[in-house]
Scaffold this active site. Structure first.
Site, PDB file in Angstrom:
ATOM      1  N   ASN A  27       4.858 -24.971  53.148  1.00 29.81           N
ATOM      2  CA  ASN A  27       4.438 -25.258  54.533  1.00 29.81           C
ATOM      3  C   ASN A  27       4.122 -23.978  55.299  1.00 29.81           C
ATOM      4  O   ASN A  27       3.135 -23.912  56.037  1.00 29.81           O
ATOM      5  CB  ASN A  27       5.523 -26.051  55.264  1.00 29.81           C
ATOM      6  CG  ASN A  27       5.559 -27.495  54.801  1.00 29.81           C
ATOM      7  OD1 ASN A  27       4.528 -28.041  54.362  1.00 29.81           O
ATOM      8  ND2 ASN A  27       6.719 -28.124  54.882  1.00 29.81           N
ATOM      9  N   TYR A  42      19.459 -21.883  44.592  1.00 28.17           N
ATOM     10  CA  TYR A  42      19.057 -20.747  45.434  1.00 28.17           C
ATOM     11  C   TYR A  42      18.225 -19.748  44.638  1.00 28.17           C
ATOM     12  O   TYR A  42      17.113 -19.401  45.031  1.00 28.17           O
ATOM     13  CB  TYR A  42      20.325 -20.092  45.980  1.00 28.17           C
ATOM     14  CG  TYR A  42      20.088 -18.921  46.906  1.00 28.17           C
ATOM     15  CD1 TYR A  42      19.573 -19.107  48.181  1.00 28.17           C
ATOM     16  CD2 TYR A  42      20.426 -17.622  46.511  1.00 28.17           C
ATOM     17  CE1 TYR A  42      19.385 -18.027  49.044  1.00 28.17           C
ATOM     18  CE2 TYR A  42      20.250 -16.540  47.369  1.00 28.17           C
ATOM     19  CZ  TYR A  42      19.729 -16.745  48.636  1.00 28.17           C
ATOM     20  OH  TYR A  42      19.553 -15.677  49.483  1.00 28.17           O
TER      21      TYR A  42
HETATM   22  P1  NAD Z   1      21.754 -17.405  57.634  1.00 27.40           P
HETATM   23  O1  NAD Z   1      22.324 -18.587  56.967  1.00 27.40           O
HETATM   24  O2  NAD Z   1      22.526 -16.769  58.736  1.00 27.40           O
HETATM   25  O3  NAD Z   1      20.308 -17.716  58.205  1.00 27.40           O
HETATM   26  C1  NAD Z   1      19.433 -18.652  57.634  1.00 27.40           C
HETATM   27  C2  NAD Z   1      18.753 -19.411  58.748  1.00 27.40           C
HETATM   28  O4  NAD Z   1      17.824 -20.359  58.199  1.00 27.40           O
HETATM   29  C3  NAD Z   1      19.730 -20.201  59.610  1.00 27.40           C
HETATM   30  O5  NAD Z   1      19.479 -19.958  60.972  1.00 27.40           O
HETATM   31  C4  NAD Z   1      19.463 -21.643  59.212  1.00 27.40           C
HETATM   32  O6  NAD Z   1      19.795 -22.558  60.229  1.00 27.40           O
HETATM   33  C5  NAD Z   1      17.978 -21.584  58.890  1.00 27.40           C
HETATM   34  N1  NAD Z   1      17.518 -22.674  58.007  1.00 27.40           N
HETATM   35  C6  NAD Z   1      18.046 -23.052  56.819  1.00 27.40           C
HETATM   36  N2  NAD Z   1      17.354 -24.090  56.308  1.00 27.40           N
HETATM   37  C7  NAD Z   1      16.356 -24.363  57.190  1.00 27.40           C
HETATM   38  C8  NAD Z   1      15.315 -25.333  57.233  1.00 27.40           C
HETATM   39  N3  NAD Z   1      15.164 -26.227  56.250  1.00 27.40           N
HETATM   40  N4  NAD Z   1      14.480 -25.331  58.299  1.00 27.40           N
HETATM   41  C9  NAD Z   1      14.635 -24.440  59.301  1.00 27.40           C
HETATM   42  N5  NAD Z   1      15.597 -23.505  59.324  1.00 27.40           N
HETATM   43  C10 NAD Z   1      16.451 -23.473  58.278  1.00 27.40           C
HETATM   44  O7  NAD Z   1      21.458 -16.354  56.484  1.00 27.40           O
HETATM   45  P2  NAD Z   1      20.946 -14.844  56.550  1.00 27.40           P
HETATM   46  O8  NAD Z   1      21.960 -14.011  55.895  1.00 27.40           O
HETATM   47  O9  NAD Z   1      20.503 -14.504  57.907  1.00 27.40           O
HETATM   48  O10 NAD Z   1      19.681 -14.912  55.579  1.00 27.40           O
HETATM   49  C11 NAD Z   1      18.352 -14.929  56.054  1.00 27.40           C
HETATM   50  C12 NAD Z   1      17.390 -14.870  54.876  1.00 27.40           C
HETATM   51  O11 NAD Z   1      17.575 -13.647  54.143  1.00 27.40           O
HETATM   52  C13 NAD Z   1      17.563 -16.011  53.889  1.00 27.40           C
HETATM   53  O12 NAD Z   1      16.289 -16.421  53.441  1.00 27.40           O
HETATM   54  C14 NAD Z   1      18.316 -15.373  52.745  1.00 27.40           C
HETATM   55  O13 NAD Z   1      18.035 -16.013  51.528  1.00 27.40           O
HETATM   56  C15 NAD Z   1      17.795 -13.956  52.772  1.00 27.40           C
HETATM   57  N6  NAD Z   1      18.771 -13.029  52.186  1.00 27.40           N
HETATM   58  C16 NAD Z   1      19.895 -12.681  52.890  1.00 27.40           C
HETATM   59  C17 NAD Z   1      20.821 -11.836  52.298  1.00 27.40           C
HETATM   60  C18 NAD Z   1      22.070 -11.418  53.027  1.00 27.40           C
HETATM   61  O14 NAD Z   1      22.909 -10.740  52.434  1.00 27.40           O
HETATM   62  N7  NAD Z   1      22.248 -11.755  54.296  1.00 27.40           N
HETATM   63  C19 NAD Z   1      20.610 -11.356  51.000  1.00 27.40           C
HETATM   64  C20 NAD Z   1      19.476 -11.757  50.324  1.00 27.40           C
HETATM   65  C21 NAD Z   1      18.553 -12.581  50.927  1.00 27.40           C
END
Ligand code: NAD
Ligand code: UDP
Length: 343
Positions: free
Chosen positions: A124, A170
């Site tokens: 999307n 994931y």
């Molecule tokens: P987080 O869970 O705090 O944030 C993820 C956000 O995505 C949340 O606000 C959640 O409500 C939103 N979300 C989830 N599914 C959704 C959907 N279907 N529609 C709309 N919103 C949706 O996690 P984060 O740590 O902030 O991670 C952010 C991104 O970075 C993610 O994609 C994660 O895979 C990636 N990432 C993070 C890390 C880390 O260590 N924090 C490491 C590798 C990758």
């Protein structure tokens, strides 16, 4: 009563952080999916302060409105409650696609939904980027390397992922998301960026996040047992969120379409990490071993040569300095929680 439900004062009485003035030509319209989450809200802050217009799209699964509350009502900011599994159209110049649960307990809670978010959701957002000719950055992950047999991990490593294990919703979800990015780039000429993010921590991690940094800090602050899953000889390398945000913005504004690792190569065993946190907190917690988690990667450390060469990026915040700020954040969260219970 949960602190995440705190209501913002009405806009007329609000004072916003001062944002940089930008001419219409240099100001960008930027979509951040997952913008109320941990990383997304810090990215929102940085881009707002830099004078851009930011639209945040989030279904609030793990995100919280209060992470971006200080911008609500600002003319440059818009918060949209939307699930990216359903299409959405908005005119923007750039898309930072971060929406996806990120902590193992959150992404394993509803594995089908995690796969839908990373596949349908990414389609999307790529469809949107194609239609409005926006540059799209995917928040991919070091999990695409699985339980790596190459150490440290360069972007050229293809990974070692169990496609049917508990983490696969994931890991494979993000691997498909990367495949979608390159397919839309090749076939539909969408301008893409792929950030492979390694373990990141900092303020605004959710109290129930379940990842090691927040777990250990909260356990230490409350003098509860610090829970190590398995023997504790598995390693991780931890980066502070401000460094990641700088890296994401540098990548977006480059012309690099190949994947780039963003992480801090400072590697520790989880056992060492438990002691470091307990010492920084000054806690009396005992350290205990719990059963090992299935398919838990045994080692992880980014090779960040590519980010250095192509973006001139490297992390600046040491793990200990980042941890001190994060500990202060959680100390305040616990105090607020206590106050709310008493009221
Ligand atoms: P987080 O869970 O705090 O944030 C993820 C956000 O995505 C949340 O606000 C959640 O409500 C939103 N979300 C989830 N599914 C959704 C959907 N279907 N529609 C709309 N919103 C949706 O996690 P984060 O740590 O902030 O991670 C952010 C991104 O970075 C993610 O994609 C994660 O895979 C990636 N990432 C993070 C890390 C880390 O260590 N924090 C490491 C590798 C990758
Ligand atoms: N971990 C742990 N105790 C906890 C939470 C996590 O020992 O309370 C371990 C986990 O098994 C893993 C490492 O810490 O080896 C990092 O886990 P996290 O969930 O933070 O991230 P990821 O496994 O996705 O890197």
């Amino acid at each position: 009563k949960s602190s995440s439900n705190a209501v913002a004062p009405p806009p007329a009485t609000r004072r916003y952080p001062t944002v940089k003035f930008r001419s219409y030509q240099s100001r960008k319209r930027i979509l951040i999916t997952g913008g109320t989450g941990f990383v997304g809200s810090h990215l929102t802050d940085k881009l707002m302060l830099d004078g851009h217009e930011v639209v945040v799209l989030d279904n609030q699964f793990t995100g919280r409105r209060r992470n971006v509350e200080h911008w609500i009502g600002h003319p440059n900011f818009e918060l949209v409650h939307h699930d990216i599994v359903n299409p959405y159209l908005v005119e923007v110049d750039q898309v930072y696609h971060l929406a996806s649960p990120a902590s193992p307990p959150h992404y394993m809670y509803n594995p089908v939904k995690t796969i839908k978010t990373n596949t349908l959701g990414t389609i999307n957002m790529l469809g949107l980027a194609r239609r409005v000719k926006a540059t799209m950055l995917l928040a991919s992950t070091s999990e695409v390397y699985g339980d790596p047999e190459v150490h440290p991990q360069p972007e050229t490593y293809w990974g070692h992922v169990n496609p049917i294990g508990p983490r696969s919703c994931y890991d494979e979800g993000k691997r498909v998301a990367e495949s979608l990015m390159v397919a839309y780039h090749k076939q539909e000429k969408v301008d893409i960026r792929i950030a492979r993010i390694f373990n990141t921590f900092g303020p605004r991690m959710h109290m129930n996040d379940g990842r090691v940094v927040s777990n250990f800090i909260l356990q230490a602050l409350q003098n509860k047992s610090i829970t190590i899953y398995g023997a504790g000889n598995q390693t991780r390398s931890f980066q502070y969120v401000d460094d990641l945000v700088d890296g994401l913005i540098a990548l977006m504004n480059s012309n690099v379409t190949i994947p780039v690792n963003l992480g801090n190569p400072e590697e520790h065993t989880i056992s060492d990490f438990a002691v470091i946190i307990r010492d920084l907190v000054g806690s009396k917690s005992e350290i205990v071993n719990k059963p090992k988690q299935t398919d838990d990667p045994q080692q992880r450390k980014p090779d960040i040569t590519r980010a250095g060469e192509l973006l001139g990026w490297k992390p600046k915040v040491s793990m200990k300095d980042g941890l001190k700020k994060t500990i202060e954040f959680f100390r305040k969260e616990l105090q607020n929680e206590k106050k709310e219970i008493e009221e």
